[in-house]
Design a protein around this motif. Structure first.
Motif, PDB file in Angstrom:
ATOM      1  N   GLU A   2       0.827  -1.209   0.000  1.00 36.27           N
ATOM      2  CA  GLU A   2       0.000   0.000   0.000  1.00 36.27           C
ATOM      3  C   GLU A   2       0.862   1.259   0.000  1.00 36.27           C
ATOM      4  O   GLU A   2       1.817   1.364   0.763  1.00 36.27           O
ATOM      5  N   PHE A   3       0.525   2.193  -0.861  1.00 35.51           N
ATOM      6  CA  PHE A   3       1.208   3.483  -0.890  1.00 35.51           C
ATOM      7  C   PHE A   3       0.179   4.566  -0.577  1.00 35.51           C
ATOM      8  O   PHE A   3      -0.977   4.478  -0.993  1.00 35.51           O
ATOM      9  N   THR A   4       0.607   5.577   0.161  1.00 33.09           N
ATOM     10  CA  THR A   4      -0.293   6.663   0.540  1.00 33.09           C
ATOM     11  C   THR A   4      -0.242   7.767  -0.517  1.00 33.09           C
ATOM     12  O   THR A   4       0.853   8.167  -0.918  1.00 33.09           O
ATOM     13  N   PRO A   5      -1.406   8.267  -0.960  1.00 35.15           N
ATOM     14  CA  PRO A   5      -1.387   9.369  -1.927  1.00 35.15           C
ATOM     15  C   PRO A   5      -0.676  10.596  -1.354  1.00 35.15           C
ATOM     16  O   PRO A   5      -0.773  10.876  -0.162  1.00 35.15           O
ATOM     17  N   GLN A 190       7.355   9.331   2.544  1.00 36.99           N
ATOM     18  CA  GLN A 190       7.562   8.155   1.704  1.00 36.99           C
ATOM     19  C   GLN A 190       8.726   8.458   0.749  1.00 36.99           C
ATOM     20  O   GLN A 190       8.951   9.606   0.392  1.00 36.99           O
ATOM     21  N   LEU A 209       9.583   2.258  -1.965  1.00 36.91           N
ATOM     22  CA  LEU A 209       9.559   1.576  -3.258  1.00 36.91           C
ATOM     23  C   LEU A 209      10.957   1.664  -3.849  1.00 36.91           C
ATOM     24  O   LEU A 209      11.594   2.717  -3.777  1.00 36.91           O
ATOM     25  N   LYS A 218       5.520   4.602 -11.855  1.00 35.58           N
ATOM     26  CA  LYS A 218       4.116   4.800 -12.228  1.00 35.58           C
ATOM     27  C   LYS A 218       3.502   5.820 -11.254  1.00 35.58           C
ATOM     28  O   LYS A 218       3.219   5.488 -10.099  1.00 35.58           O
ATOM     29  N   GLU A 220       0.677   7.137 -10.726  1.00 34.51           N
ATOM     30  CA  GLU A 220      -0.662   6.958 -10.142  1.00 34.51           C
ATOM     31  C   GLU A 220      -0.676   6.144  -8.854  1.00 34.51           C
ATOM     32  O   GLU A 220      -1.614   6.254  -8.056  1.00 34.51           O
ATOM     33  N   ILE A 221       0.379   5.337  -8.609  1.00 31.93           N
ATOM     34  CA  ILE A 221       0.353   4.525  -7.376  1.00 31.93           C
ATOM     35  C   ILE A 221       0.499   5.389  -6.126  1.00 31.93           C
ATOM     36  O   ILE A 221       0.161   4.948  -5.030  1.00 31.93           O
ATOM     37  N   PHE A 222       0.989   6.618  -6.294  1.00 31.89           N
ATOM     38  CA  PHE A 222       1.065   7.561  -5.171  1.00 31.89           C
ATOM     39  C   PHE A 222       0.024   8.687  -5.326  1.00 31.89           C
ATOM     40  O   PHE A 222       0.155   9.743  -4.721  1.00 31.89           O
ATOM     41  N   PRO A 226      -1.306  10.351 -13.807  1.00 26.07           N
ATOM     42  CA  PRO A 226      -0.602   9.357 -14.639  1.00 26.07           C
ATOM     43  C   PRO A 226      -0.002   9.998 -15.884  1.00 26.07           C
ATOM     44  O   PRO A 226      -0.441  11.074 -16.314  1.00 26.07           O
TER      45      PRO A 226
END
Length: 229
Positions: A2-5, A190, A209, A218, A220-222, A226
């Protein structure tokens, strides 16, 4: 995982955006060779992310050089003036920085370099790219950055320059060095790490990461916008 925005992004420079880490190795080896010494990868790992005076103190002490740290800094500057103007941008860095800039996403530069050294690296070829950073923090020149990485000072100072005053957990840091990752983590942020390929994988475990290249990132994962393509 899990990554936090996040809402804000901070970039290291040396070894992440620019290929200067190799040039530092050449510069320091050129100096210590005169005394029959080697600037090893192990010593380099200790120093990546350090401020100028910290680096000089450590190299002089560890290699028992017959010079003062101040003399080492003077010799280093001569080497940098020869080597740094032709430094190159690493894969994926330009695309990511331009992308975040074009999406009006807040970005800042957080480098342990001095302002003088920064200009040696960017003025000849990279002014347009680095002009996209509205906020820049130079660890070796900024009086507010009391301690170099692995301490969190530089990232906390850099985050404070954003007018929105983001909380540490809202910031994402890009780093290549173990000390830089530790600094970001200590700041409560992060951190995406793009390490030197020679680095033992066990030394990358503090990163949120780990990537082989910024080309693999990528956004969008954070929660970042995108890429368009």
């Amino acid at each position: 995982m899990e990554f936090t925005p996040v809402t804000h992004v901070l970039f290291d420079m040396d070894g992440l955006i620019l290929n200067t880490e190799n040039l530092y190795t050449v510069a320091f080896q050129n100096i210590v060779s005169k005394y029959g010494k080697d600037y090893t990868f192990e010593l380099k790992l200790k120093l990546m992310g350090s401020q100028t005076h910290e680096t000089a103190n450590t190299i002089v002490k560890e290699l028992d050089l017959p010079m003062t740290p101040e003399e080492f800094i003077i010799e280093s500057k001569k080497q940098f003036e020869l080597l740094f103007p032709d430094t190159e941008v690493l894969p994926g860095a330009k695309r990511l920085i331009e992308h975040l800039h074009n999406k009006n996403f807040p970005i800042g530069l957080a480098t342990s370099s001095s302002e003088e050294s920064y200009h040696l690296k960017i003025d000849k070829h990279h002014q347009a790219l680095f002009s996209l950073f509205p906020y820049k923090t130079f660890g070796s020149s900024d009086p507010n950055v009391k301690r170099g990485k692995p301490y969190p000072d530089i990232f906390l100072v850099a985050a404070n320059k954003f007018p929105e005053n983001p909380k540490p957990e809202q910031c994402l840091v890009f780093e290549d060095a173990v000390n830089g990752v530790k600094a970001a983590k200590a700041a409560g942020m992060q951190v995406v790490m793009v390490p030197d390929q020679r680095l033992d994988k066990r030394m990358t475990t503090d990163a949120t990461l780990v990537l082989n290249s910024l080309e693999d990132f990528k956004p969008e994962i954070f929660g970042l916008p995108p890429f368009d393509d």
